[in-house]
Scaffold this active site. Structure first.
Site, PDB file in Angstrom:
ATOM      1  N   HIS A 149      -6.843   4.649 -29.020  1.00 51.33           N
ATOM      2  CA  HIS A 149      -6.781   5.952 -29.692  1.00 51.33           C
ATOM      3  C   HIS A 149      -7.976   6.282 -30.585  1.00 51.33           C
ATOM      4  O   HIS A 149      -8.265   7.454 -30.810  1.00 51.33           O
ATOM      5  CB  HIS A 149      -5.459   6.115 -30.463  1.00 51.33           C
ATOM      6  CG  HIS A 149      -5.431   5.476 -31.813  1.00 51.33           C
ATOM      7  ND1 HIS A 149      -5.088   4.163 -32.011  1.00 51.33           N
ATOM      8  CD2 HIS A 149      -5.715   5.965 -33.057  1.00 51.33           C
ATOM      9  CE1 HIS A 149      -5.151   3.883 -33.300  1.00 51.33           C
ATOM     10  NE2 HIS A 149      -5.535   4.948 -33.950  1.00 51.33           N
ATOM     11  N   ASP A 150      -8.685   5.272 -31.096  1.00 50.06           N
ATOM     12  CA  ASP A 150      -9.846   5.567 -31.958  1.00 50.06           C
ATOM     13  C   ASP A 150     -11.186   5.302 -31.273  1.00 50.06           C
ATOM     14  O   ASP A 150     -12.223   5.353 -31.930  1.00 50.06           O
ATOM     15  CB  ASP A 150      -9.751   4.734 -33.255  1.00 50.06           C
ATOM     16  CG  ASP A 150      -8.833   5.382 -34.291  1.00 50.06           C
ATOM     17  OD1 ASP A 150      -8.765   6.625 -34.344  1.00 50.06           O
ATOM     18  OD2 ASP A 150      -8.170   4.640 -35.049  1.00 50.06           O
ATOM     19  N   GLU A 159     -13.219   8.730 -31.137  1.00 55.60           N
ATOM     20  CA  GLU A 159     -13.467   9.235 -32.499  1.00 55.60           C
ATOM     21  C   GLU A 159     -14.437   8.341 -33.278  1.00 55.60           C
ATOM     22  O   GLU A 159     -15.277   8.830 -34.021  1.00 55.60           O
ATOM     23  CB  GLU A 159     -12.125   9.310 -33.242  1.00 55.60           C
ATOM     24  CG  GLU A 159     -12.185  10.193 -34.474  1.00 55.60           C
ATOM     25  CD  GLU A 159     -10.802  10.404 -35.052  1.00 55.60           C
ATOM     26  OE1 GLU A 159      -9.973  11.020 -34.353  1.00 55.60           O
ATOM     27  OE2 GLU A 159     -10.553   9.940 -36.169  1.00 55.60           O
ATOM     28  N   ASP A 160     -14.336   7.041 -33.103  1.00 58.08           N
ATOM     29  CA  ASP A 160     -15.071   6.126 -33.979  1.00 58.08           C
ATOM     30  C   ASP A 160     -16.140   5.278 -33.292  1.00 58.08           C
ATOM     31  O   ASP A 160     -16.786   4.466 -33.960  1.00 58.08           O
ATOM     32  CB  ASP A 160     -14.089   5.187 -34.702  1.00 58.08           C
ATOM     33  CG  ASP A 160     -13.197   5.948 -35.666  1.00 58.08           C
ATOM     34  OD1 ASP A 160     -13.627   7.012 -36.138  1.00 58.08           O
ATOM     35  OD2 ASP A 160     -12.071   5.500 -35.934  1.00 58.08           O
TER      36      ASP A 160
HETATM   37  P1  NDP Z   1     -10.726   9.080 -45.004  1.00 57.02           P
HETATM   38  O1  NDP Z   1     -10.485   9.957 -43.833  1.00 57.02           O
HETATM   39  O2  NDP Z   1     -12.103   8.907 -45.488  1.00 57.02           O
HETATM   40  O3  NDP Z   1     -10.120   7.633 -44.771  1.00 57.02           O
HETATM   41  C1  NDP Z   1      -8.863   7.455 -44.213  1.00 57.02           C
HETATM   42  C2  NDP Z   1      -8.988   7.059 -42.755  1.00 57.02           C
HETATM   43  O4  NDP Z   1      -9.738   5.862 -42.672  1.00 57.02           O
HETATM   44  C3  NDP Z   1      -7.652   6.784 -42.159  1.00 57.02           C
HETATM   45  O5  NDP Z   1      -7.117   7.959 -41.603  1.00 57.02           O
HETATM   46  C4  NDP Z   1      -7.957   5.704 -41.125  1.00 57.02           C
HETATM   47  O6  NDP Z   1      -8.345   6.388 -39.930  1.00 57.02           O
HETATM   48  C5  NDP Z   1      -9.186   4.999 -41.675  1.00 57.02           C
HETATM   49  N1  NDP Z   1      -8.972   3.707 -42.354  1.00 57.02           N
HETATM   50  C6  NDP Z   1      -9.797   2.626 -42.268  1.00 57.02           C
HETATM   51  N2  NDP Z   1      -9.383   1.629 -43.038  1.00 57.02           N
HETATM   52  C7  NDP Z   1      -8.239   2.047 -43.625  1.00 57.02           C
HETATM   53  C8  NDP Z   1      -7.339   1.422 -44.525  1.00 57.02           C
HETATM   54  N3  NDP Z   1      -7.530   0.172 -44.977  1.00 57.02           N
HETATM   55  N4  NDP Z   1      -6.259   2.115 -44.959  1.00 57.02           N
HETATM   56  C9  NDP Z   1      -6.040   3.360 -44.510  1.00 57.02           C
HETATM   57  N5  NDP Z   1      -6.875   4.022 -43.645  1.00 57.02           N
HETATM   58  C10 NDP Z   1      -7.971   3.362 -43.206  1.00 57.02           C
HETATM   59  O7  NDP Z   1      -9.803   9.559 -46.206  1.00 57.02           O
HETATM   60  P2  NDP Z   1      -9.743  11.000 -46.812  1.00 57.02           P
HETATM   61  O8  NDP Z   1     -11.090  11.618 -46.828  1.00 57.02           O
HETATM   62  O9  NDP Z   1      -8.635  11.702 -46.150  1.00 57.02           O
HETATM   63  O10 NDP Z   1      -9.317  10.743 -48.313  1.00 57.02           O
HETATM   64  C11 NDP Z   1      -7.984  10.869 -48.738  1.00 57.02           C
HETATM   65  C12 NDP Z   1      -7.854  12.023 -49.711  1.00 57.02           C
HETATM   66  O11 NDP Z   1      -8.686  11.821 -50.828  1.00 57.02           O
HETATM   67  C13 NDP Z   1      -8.223  13.351 -49.096  1.00 57.02           C
HETATM   68  O12 NDP Z   1      -7.109  14.208 -49.144  1.00 57.02           O
HETATM   69  C14 NDP Z   1      -9.397  13.871 -49.907  1.00 57.02           C
HETATM   70  O13 NDP Z   1      -9.198  15.217 -50.334  1.00 57.02           O
HETATM   71  C15 NDP Z   1      -9.442  12.995 -51.124  1.00 57.02           C
HETATM   72  N6  NDP Z   1     -10.792  12.553 -51.453  1.00 57.02           N
HETATM   73  C16 NDP Z   1     -11.699  12.384 -50.476  1.00 57.02           C
HETATM   74  C17 NDP Z   1     -12.975  11.974 -50.749  1.00 57.02           C
HETATM   75  C18 NDP Z   1     -13.932  11.767 -49.623  1.00 57.02           C
HETATM   76  O14 NDP Z   1     -15.058  11.404 -49.862  1.00 57.02           O
HETATM   77  N7  NDP Z   1     -13.509  11.995 -48.389  1.00 57.02           N
HETATM   78  C19 NDP Z   1     -13.396  11.695 -52.111  1.00 57.02           C
HETATM   79  C20 NDP Z   1     -12.332  11.856 -53.052  1.00 57.02           C
HETATM   80  C21 NDP Z   1     -11.088  12.274 -52.704  1.00 57.02           C
HETATM   81  P3  NDP Z   1      -8.216   5.749 -38.445  1.00 57.02           P
HETATM   82  O15 NDP Z   1      -6.788   5.611 -38.087  1.00 57.02           O
HETATM   83  O16 NDP Z   1      -8.914   6.790 -37.605  1.00 57.02           O
HETATM   84  O17 NDP Z   1      -8.957   4.459 -38.527  1.00 57.02           O
HETATM   85 ZN    ZN Z   2      -6.119   5.176 -35.988  1.00 54.15          ZN
END
Ligand code: NDP
Ligand code: ZN
Length: 180
Positions: A62-63, A66-67
């Site tokens: 799934h990723d 995207e990644d």
């Molecule tokens: P990101 O999208 O940057 O990170 C979350 C994603 O990273 C997950 O959906 C997952 O995607 C992947 N991932 C990898 N390692 C982990 C882990 N250990 N735990 C969970 N997920 C992981 O996050 P957001 O930008 O959405 O940030 C969250 C909230 O914080 C947002 O609502 C934003 O408004 C706020 N925020 C964001 C900032 C930014 O720089 N983006 C700065 C400050 C606040 P996958 O399943 O695809 O691997």
């Molecule tokens: Zn994922």
């Protein structure tokens, strides 16, 4: 010769492992990225009792688009259109700004196919559990909370798909006070 499920699933697992081999998760231990797609597939088989091979393959892959540099064409040629179309449904459009991509996930969720909804639910469950287990480096508590709030909005559009996954998610969302 027809391929048996074990061969089909190992082919996907190996493909994803090669594609994600240089990547790490965002947790402090920098867990190998491949633990995530395998864990999402494992949630589907062990917790949600899913046996649909297309869904399990899509979870493993799934990723990848995207990644990593994987293309949908490559997935089509290697795994066929049924699996690729599920992956397509759960893949964000990286040409869009991040805020737009996050909004699109909320908007697209209710219109997804049931198979894509299953992968999405398991993906969200894995990520929320991961955030509870360990806050990623550089993340504030507020950022974690915002991630839970956004996830709750996506999950709203995925409901009515799988009771077990939704119950598990509800426990986590309730703990954070973001379940409406
Ligand atoms: P990101 O999208 O940057 O990170 C979350 C994603 O990273 C997950 O959906 C997952 O995607 C992947 N991932 C990898 N390692 C982990 C882990 N250990 N735990 C969970 N997920 C992981 O996050 P957001 O930008 O959405 O940030 C969250 C909230 O914080 C947002 O609502 C934003 O408004 C706020 N925020 C964001 C900032 C930014 O720089 N983006 C700065 C400050 C606040 P996958 O399943 O695809 O691997
Ligand atoms: Zn994922």
């Amino acid at each position: 010769m027809d391929r048996v499920p074990a061969q089909i699933l190992i082919k996907c697992t190996n493909f994803a492992a090669l594609k994600h081999s240089k990547q790490r998760r965002k947790d402090r231990e920098q867990t190998p990225y491949i633990n995530h797609p395998i864990g999402v597939a494992y949630i589907l088989t062990e917790e949600a009792d899913i046996t649909d091979l297309d869904v399990i393959q899509a979870a493993l892959l799934h990723d990848t688009v995207e990644d990593t540099k994987t293309t949908f064409k490559e997935l089509e040629e290697t795994f066929g259109s049924a699996v690729t179309n599920i992956v397509r449904e759960v893949t964000d459009d990286k040409s869009l700004p991040k805020a737009e991509r996050k909004l699109q996930q909320i908007e697209h969720a209710p219109h997804s196919s049931p198979k894509a909804k299953l992968v999405k639910l398991a993906d969200k469950l894995y990520n929320l559990r991961d955030l509870n287990r360990c806050t990623p480096n550089g993340w504030t508590e507020n950022r974690v909370q915002e991630y839970f709030q956004w996830s709750a909005n996506v999950i709203k559009g995925l409901r009515g798909t799988n009771k077990k996954l939704e119950c598990e998610l509800d426990v986590l969302l309730k703990q954070r006070g973001v379940l409406e």
